[in-house]
Design a protein around this motif. Sequence first.
Motif, PDB file in Angstrom:
ATOM      1  N   GLU A 160     -28.361  63.161  -5.242  1.00  0.00           N
ATOM      2  CA  GLU A 160     -29.076  63.107  -6.515  1.00  0.00           C
ATOM      3  C   GLU A 160     -29.180  61.668  -7.033  1.00  0.00           C
ATOM      4  N   LYS A 161     -28.097  60.907  -6.908  1.00  0.00           N
ATOM      5  CA  LYS A 161     -28.112  59.530  -7.407  1.00  0.00           C
ATOM      6  C   LYS A 161     -29.019  58.641  -6.561  1.00  0.00           C
ATOM      7  N   VAL A 162     -29.024  58.848  -5.251  1.00  0.00           N
ATOM      8  CA  VAL A 162     -29.918  58.069  -4.393  1.00  0.00           C
ATOM      9  C   VAL A 162     -31.369  58.344  -4.766  1.00  0.00           C
ATOM     10  N   ARG A 163     -31.699  59.608  -4.952  1.00  0.00           N
ATOM     11  CA  ARG A 163     -33.083  59.943  -5.323  1.00  0.00           C
ATOM     12  C   ARG A 163     -33.448  59.345  -6.689  1.00  0.00           C
ATOM     13  N   ASP A 164     -32.497  59.348  -7.602  1.00  0.00           N
ATOM     14  CA  ASP A 164     -32.751  58.811  -8.936  1.00  0.00           C
ATOM     15  C   ASP A 164     -33.021  57.313  -8.876  1.00  0.00           C
ATOM     16  N   VAL A 165     -32.138  56.561  -8.215  1.00  0.00           N
ATOM     17  CA  VAL A 165     -32.266  55.105  -8.175  1.00  0.00           C
ATOM     18  C   VAL A 165     -33.473  54.674  -7.347  1.00  0.00           C
ATOM     19  N   TRP A 296     -24.840  48.532  -1.991  1.00  0.00           N
ATOM     20  CA  TRP A 296     -26.066  48.101  -1.309  1.00  0.00           C
ATOM     21  C   TRP A 296     -27.317  48.673  -1.953  1.00  0.00           C
ATOM     22  N   LEU A 297     -27.137  49.695  -2.803  1.00  0.00           N
ATOM     23  CA  LEU A 297     -28.287  50.317  -3.457  1.00  0.00           C
ATOM     24  C   LEU A 297     -28.733  49.528  -4.689  1.00  0.00           C
ATOM     25  N   ASN A 298     -27.911  48.581  -5.124  1.00  0.00           N
ATOM     26  CA  ASN A 298     -28.216  47.785  -6.309  1.00  0.00           C
ATOM     27  C   ASN A 298     -28.816  46.454  -5.868  1.00  0.00           C
ATOM     28  N   GLN A 299     -30.073  46.212  -6.228  1.00  0.00           N
ATOM     29  CA  GLN A 299     -30.778  45.027  -5.738  1.00  0.00           C
ATOM     30  C   GLN A 299     -30.175  43.718  -6.224  1.00  0.00           C
TER      31      GLN A 299
END
Length: 366
Positions: A160-165, A296-299
């Motif tokens: 859910e968090k991956v899809r959100d971000v 790694w998901l945070n640019q």
Amino acid sequence: MQAKKRMGRPSRHIELTSEQKENLERWARGRTVSHQLVTRAKIILLCAESRGSGAIAAEVGVDARTVTKWRTRFAKGGIESLADRARPKTERRLSDEKVEEVVRTTLQTTPPGQTHWSTRQLAKKLGVSQSSVSRVWRAFKLQPHRQGSFTLSTDDFFVEKVRDVVGLYMNPPDNAIVLCVDEKSQIQALERSQPVLPMVFGKPARKTHTYLRHGTTTLFAALDIATGKVIGECHRRHRAVEFRKFLNTIDKAVPSELEVHVVMDNYATHTAPEIQRWLKRHPRFHFHFTPTYSSWLNQVERWFALLTERAIKRGVHRNTQQLEQAIREYLDAHNDDPKPFVWRKSADEIIAAVARHCRGVLELAE
């Protein structure tokens, strides 16, 4: 009596079809083929112009015999003859049983008191040459001397968090700004114990491995994913109080008519009661948390890496004021010519890749 001029054998005449000429001209540009094939293509193109071997050799930069060799091959075999011929096969010195023993020993055992085999140690144990072990390792892509790392997210809401971000990255909302926020804490002001030697011809810049510490600072940064601009400020401490001050800085910097979507991790500072109270007083701010162990998901983490490489790692700072000044100078220079990062992976692709990795880890663990 005048001597007769010696005449060599006439050069083979080369005629090219339109398809051959097109292929040779593409190879001669050398964008997708080897240097050897580029040279051969140029030779044949010049041969087709009925030029002599000596003139062609001088222009291409090879021996005249090389020109004659490839002219003759092309005349006999066409364009396919320009490729290197297959080398003759040689007998393998290791039997299949010995190859299996090398692979099995590499994967299932270690030398006494050590963590992994070297080629020489394994060769001595198995009674083969070091080069044979190297060839087997290359063939089976075994690299005992290397070790990678991985961390699997334990977040129950990872998908859910991956899809959100990622949804914010790939399809940002209208009338809103998306900011990637994080802190780079414990940045050390380091002074080398001896002067840094500058770069000169033939030698890179050099520094000592010893240094003096002169305190630390923390950089709070917010990266605008649309423009690449960064809002940043330094604080000596890393608490909810400092994070609240940085949120106020963001609030002042972003036009009041825009909604603010903030991507950040689950660090305790970001979820403290003081921050929750601040969030209620600023309803245009919306927090989106990355999964645990998924920085790694945070640019903005990628921007931190550039900051470290270009402004901090090789710098000499005799106090925290100099360090913070260097950070501000890099921040100003970046914002003068910002370039946003381009996010290409969809949420489905990321989730599928993580699933494949998890299956591989489970298979190795069984």
